[in-house]
Design an enzyme around this catalytic site. Structure first.
Site, PDB file in Angstrom:
ATOM      1  N   GLY A 587       0.865   4.099   4.402  1.00  0.00           N
ATOM      2  CA  GLY A 587       1.011   4.527   3.021  1.00  0.00           C
ATOM      3  C   GLY A 587       1.971   3.645   2.255  1.00  0.00           C
ATOM      4  N   GLY A 589       4.057   3.396  -1.818  1.00  0.00           N
ATOM      5  CA  GLY A 589       4.385   4.069  -3.060  1.00  0.00           C
ATOM      6  C   GLY A 589       5.480   3.341  -3.782  1.00  0.00           C
ATOM      7  N   GLY A 590       5.912   3.913  -4.921  1.00  0.00           N
ATOM      8  CA  GLY A 590       6.961   3.275  -5.679  1.00  0.00           C
ATOM      9  C   GLY A 590       8.276   3.223  -4.929  1.00  0.00           C
ATOM     10  CG  PHE A 591       8.581   5.927  -1.757  1.00  0.00           C
ATOM     11  CD1 PHE A 591       8.344   5.440  -0.479  1.00  0.00           C
ATOM     12  CD2 PHE A 591       7.610   6.736  -2.328  1.00  0.00           C
ATOM     13  CE1 PHE A 591       7.194   5.743   0.202  1.00  0.00           C
ATOM     14  CE2 PHE A 591       6.458   7.052  -1.642  1.00  0.00           C
ATOM     15  CZ  PHE A 591       6.245   6.556  -0.376  1.00  0.00           C
ATOM     16  N   GLY A 592       8.583   2.717  -1.584  1.00  0.00           N
ATOM     17  CA  GLY A 592       8.550   1.788  -0.465  1.00  0.00           C
ATOM     18  C   GLY A 592       7.287   1.939   0.340  1.00  0.00           C
ATOM     19  CB  VAL A 594       4.634   5.663   4.795  1.00  0.00           C
ATOM     20  CG1 VAL A 594       4.740   6.674   5.934  1.00  0.00           C
ATOM     21  CG2 VAL A 594       5.230   6.243   3.526  1.00  0.00           C
ATOM     22  CE  LYS A 608       8.013   9.178   2.275  1.00  0.00           C
ATOM     23  NZ  LYS A 608       7.977  10.380   1.408  1.00  0.00           N
ATOM     24  CG  ASP A 704       5.047  12.563  -7.597  1.00  0.00           C
ATOM     25  OD1 ASP A 704       4.245  12.717  -8.532  1.00  0.00           O
ATOM     26  OD2 ASP A 704       5.016  11.580  -6.846  1.00  0.00           O
TER      27      ASP A 704
END
Length: 903
Positions: A587, A589-592, A594, A608, A704
């Site tokens: 995965g 996302g904007g966070f980083g 996975v 994550k 979210d």
């Protein structure tokens, strides 16, 4: 397509080709030995047909499973939809499909314990599912539908659910008079649920020639022929009212009746198999009565459907049929139970001669414009196009539209129209067919990269905008009409790569529009490649120079002060080990990113890892970890540990093997969540959010909520994930940060008015999730313009029916009442004013109402409904006498005498 033989009891087979009036191109195979009867089974016999031309499959004295039509089958291991087109005329028909598995493939698929289920379409609409799970391989089941043929043919399609190879043994089409079953029309068909003849019968199944329309009538006396049941009969004619041809029940059936030798009333329960949702049944019962007692009987009774009285104080007419129904009204009767209850002033108990029961088949999907269908079939035949999914209707239903076609489903067209055809690189040979240009709505035609030869016919192009014939072998002249449209700027004509362009130098041949970009590419690409090679060489050296010291460098940045919490702290080196050097990305996302990982004990985890740009801004990371370490709920993903490194901040969660809800809703045709599974997952997510909002101190708002953040374990239990954006709130639910979060389509529009995020922000996002669960659509729908999902749902309901919003993958297998309730709940969650939205506690409690047995029922991991009984089932659930129950010699009132079932 593949055809296979049908051995009975695994007899060796010999095969030969034989023409079949209903199974074109079918290879039919025959067992070398006579089929054997299974001990203890009652077999219905078929009477001889008066005309072998009109009834070619009926043979005197042959049991069903011994008939030639049940010795063979045709299977369809490839393609999601395979269709037969039966010649017909405009009018009403009885269509019957019969299925005898016979262990033809040697896999014992019906008795293996695995789900064996596929679907049927009548035309472009879902008819019913065929469920053979746990059936004896030698058993025969049938499906019937009464429908209107819209033209000179009627199509039947087998739909592959991914749970067993679809097959069919025979298809039978019987014409009905147009005056029969007046409630059957172009928008309503009815599927056979049960058709019973009462009184004495010599055969278990009565059909042609007694019934000239070859309807199957199941004999009641084969199940109930002992006391207190009595059979009545008369030799006198039983008449219909003049001009009444609505049902035309055979007189030989109406001259027989069943009653009770007592003053009891009785209830008929029709067992509901797994192919229909009992909570969503819409049934149409038809009762046929004729008094056959010659003296002056005093007989009256009330007729009930479940708890609803249909006909009060009814008395049958002597020697005249009364066919009782409510003008085609479909009833909600989950138990499929019908009661004939003797009135107080009646001397005799109820009597009944025949009974029909049908379920509703909605014919909401529209077929593709008939001319477009005609011309596409001409194209298919002309070029021998062998694409697997080019079966049935080209555009409808949408999920089975033909590969390479674009269809227009707008309301401006009474039927879908084909607006684009892409047959590029399809090995087409020969000349251009005029059929394409006869399609008046066609705007784009791509026939490039084939082997088309000859000239271009004189086409009348009224709607064509793009005509791509590039890279073929066309050498003829270009028609004047096509050149005129091209020169007027109305047509994008592409002919480069054809011999015809050796004589023509216009832009449609030389592709001059792209000359400049091509020259730029020719110059720039070599320069860029050389530069890239230099850069890559430099980076490669730096990589190997720094790699040996990489781990040591990260080790230097491990934080020395641990958090005082009860979850594990991982070092960077440990993360690297459990993720196999961060090899498997599951995965982003904007966070980083996975990664998938495996702990020392074999447990799978999701790691994550925050981006370095996020690390510098992540002042909330450690407080967040402390908060999440205290959160424990079955519907929240479990935080196993964290990594506290100045160059690597990471969270380690339980791994969810079934992915996320968005993936399952958008998955392929091989798997689809059932309505019950969707409601279970919705409740799971609601309970997880409820815990965050109400049971955490201070409360936590996710910020979210969306389908990608609802993960699913191996049993399809939903858990809320991605707390990287969550924030803690005080008891007043006021926001401590004004930083917006969320995802396009899910985020509360009210935020921009208040700049405050509260628990009601999550409620709004959950409303979008509910609509996704119902519709299978994304939060922003392209239809054809971008429309927010709530508005799309409102428009569909306003312009049609609430059923128009349901995910087509559910195939109408859902509870209509709970559908309405869930849509209402979703819209309630989406109220503009946050104060008008329910809390997650109220949302969860309302969802629980629609799953009353959730706490006591194990979660299913497949889409199979309750197992179907193999035998025909009709039961007397109770017989009454002045409020006292009658029980006598019945084993739960269930008959087990028949090999056959229409369900």
């Amino acid at each position: 397509m593949r055809e296979k033989s049908l051995p009975v009891l695994s007899a060796p087979t010999r095969c030969r080709l034989r023409a079949s009036p209903f199974l074109p191109e079918g290879r039919r195979c025959y067992p070398s030995s006579t089929p054997l009867r299974v001990p203890g089974e009652t077999v219905g016999h078929v009477r001889a047909a008066a005309s072998s031309t009109s009834h070619p499959f009926l043979e005197r004295g042959k049991p069903f499973f011994g008939n030639e039509q049940q010795k063979t089958l045709r299977s369809f291991p490839q393609g999601s939809r395979n269709c037969y087109t039966l010649p017909s005329t405009i009018g009403k028909f009885l269509l019957r499909a019969m299925f005898t598995y016979g262990n033809y493939d040697g896999l014992n698929s019906t008795m293996s314990g695995s789900l064996f289920r596929f679907g049927l379409h009548i035309g472009v609409n879902f008819w019913e599912a065929v469920n053979l799970t746990n059936w004896d391989p030698s058993s025969t089941i049938w499906k019937e539908v009464l429908t209107v043929a819209p033209g000179n043919n009627l199509s039947v399609c087998l739909i592959n659910f991914g749970t067993g190879t679809p097959f069919v043994s025979s298809l039978e089409l019987r014409p009905l008079q147009d005056v029969m079953y007046p409630f059957v029309n172009s928008s309503v068909s009815i599927s056979y649920f049960r058709r019973i003849r009462f009184g004495q019968a010599t055969d278990f199944i009565t059909r042609y020639p007694l019934d000239p329309y070859d309807r199957f009538w199941e004999g009641w006396s084969f199940s109930y022929n002992t006391y207190p049941w009595m059979t009545l009969n008369t030799s006198s004619p039983v008449r219909r009212l003049p001009g009444d041809s609505t049902f035309q029940v055979p007189e030989g059936i109406l001259q027989q009746a069943s009653t009770l030798d007592t003053n009891y009333s009785f209830e008929i329960n029709v067992a509901v198999g797994p192919n229909l949702d009992p909570t969503n049944l819409q049934l149409l019962p038809i009762f046929h009565f004729a008094e056959v007692v010659d003296n002056n009987p005093n007989r009256s009774f009330n007729i009930y459907s479940g708890d609803e009285m249909l006909f009060p104080d009814f008395s049958p007419s002597r020697s005249q049929v009364d066919s009782m129904h409510q003008n085609g009204r479909f009833l909600h009767n989950p138990a499929a139970s019908f009661l004939l209850n003797k009135t107080n002033n009646s001397v005799l108990p109820p009597l009944i001669n025949a009974f029909e029961l049908y379920s509703l088949v909605r014919m909401d999907n529209l077929t593709t414009d008939s001319n477009d269908v005609k011309y596409m079939k001409e194209v298919k035949k002309h070029y021998s196009v062998a694409r697997i999914n080019w079966n049935g209707d080209p555009c409808s239903p949408r999920e089975y539209s033909w590969e390479g076609l674009t269809c227009d489903y707008s309301k401006s067209n009474p039927n879908p129209r084909i607006v684009a055809v892409n047959l590029s690189t399809s090995r087409l040979k020969g000349g251009l067919t005029i059929s394409f240009m006869n399609m008046v709505s066609l705007e784009t035609l791509d026939l490039s990269h084939n082997n088309l030869t000859g000239g271009i016919p004189e086409y009348e192009m009224k709607s064509m905008k793009v005509f791509d014939l590039s890279y073929n072998q066309l050498d003829g002249p270009i028609p004047h009409s096509i050149l005129q449209r091209y020169q007027a700027g109305l047509l994008d004509l592409r002919l480069e790569g054809n011999p015809i362009c050796s004589k023509v130098k216009d832009t449609y041949c030389s592709n001059k529009k792209n000359t400049t970009p091509a020259m730029l590419i020719a110059v720039i690409v070599p320069v860029v490649l050389v530069s890239l090679l230099v850069v890559m060489g430099t980076l490669w050296k730096l990589y190997w120079k720094g790699k040996s010291g990489n781990d040591k460098e990260y080790a230097m940045y491990e934080e020395e002060t641990p958090l005082h919490i009860d979850i594990r702290r991982f070092t960077y080196a440990e993360l690297k080990f459990i993720t196999n050097d961060f090899q498997s990305i599951i995965g982003k996302g904007g966070f980083g990113i996975v990664y998938h990982g495996t702990l020392e004990n074999g447990d799978e985890v999701a790691v994550k890892v925050l981006k370095e740009t996020s690390i510098s801004e992540s002042t909330d990371f450690l407080p967040e970890v402390q908060t999440l370490s205290k959160v424990h709920h079955k519907n929240l993903v479990t935080l196993q540990g964290y990594c506290q490194n100045k160059k690597c901040l990471a969270l380690v969660y339980d791994f969810m093997p079934r992915g996320n809800l968005k993936q399952l809703l958008k998955g392929g045709d091989d798997y689809s969540l059932t309505w019950e599974q969707r409601l279970h997952i919705a409740l799971d997510a609601a309970q997880g959010l409820e815990y965050l909002h109400e049971s955490c101190t201070p409360s936590i708002v996710h910020r979210d909520v969306k389908t990608p953040n609802i993960l699913l374990d191996k049993n399809l239990v939903g858990v809320i994930s991605d707390f990287g954006l969550s924030r803690a709130f005080n008891d007043a639910h006021t926001h401590i940060s004004t930083a917006a979060a969320g995802t396009l389509g899910y985020f509360d529009p009210g935020y921009h008015a208040t700049f405050k995020i509260t628990t009601k922000t999550d409620v709004y996002s959950f409303g979008i999730v509910l609509l996704e669960i119902i519709t299978g659509q994304s939060p922003v729908v392209m239809d054809p313009q971008a429309v927010h999902l709530p508005n799309w749902v409102r428009q569909k309901i306003a312009n049609g029916s609430i059923h128009d919003v349901v995910d087509k993958k559910l195939l109408d297998l859902y509870d209509a009442s709970s559908l309405e309730s869930v849509v209402d709940l979703a819209m309630n969650c989406l109220e503009s004013a946050a104060v008008n939205r329910p809390t997650m506690t109220k949302v969860a409690s309302r969802l629980k109402v629609w799953l009353p047995a959730i706490s006591g029922t194990p979660r299913r991991t497949d889409s199979m409904d309750t197992e179907i009984p193999r035998q025909f089932r009709l039961m007397i659930s109770r017989a009454r006498n002045e409020g006292r129950s009658f029980q006598s010699g019945y084993t739960n009132g269930i008959s087990q005498t028949s090999l056959f079932s229409g369900r």
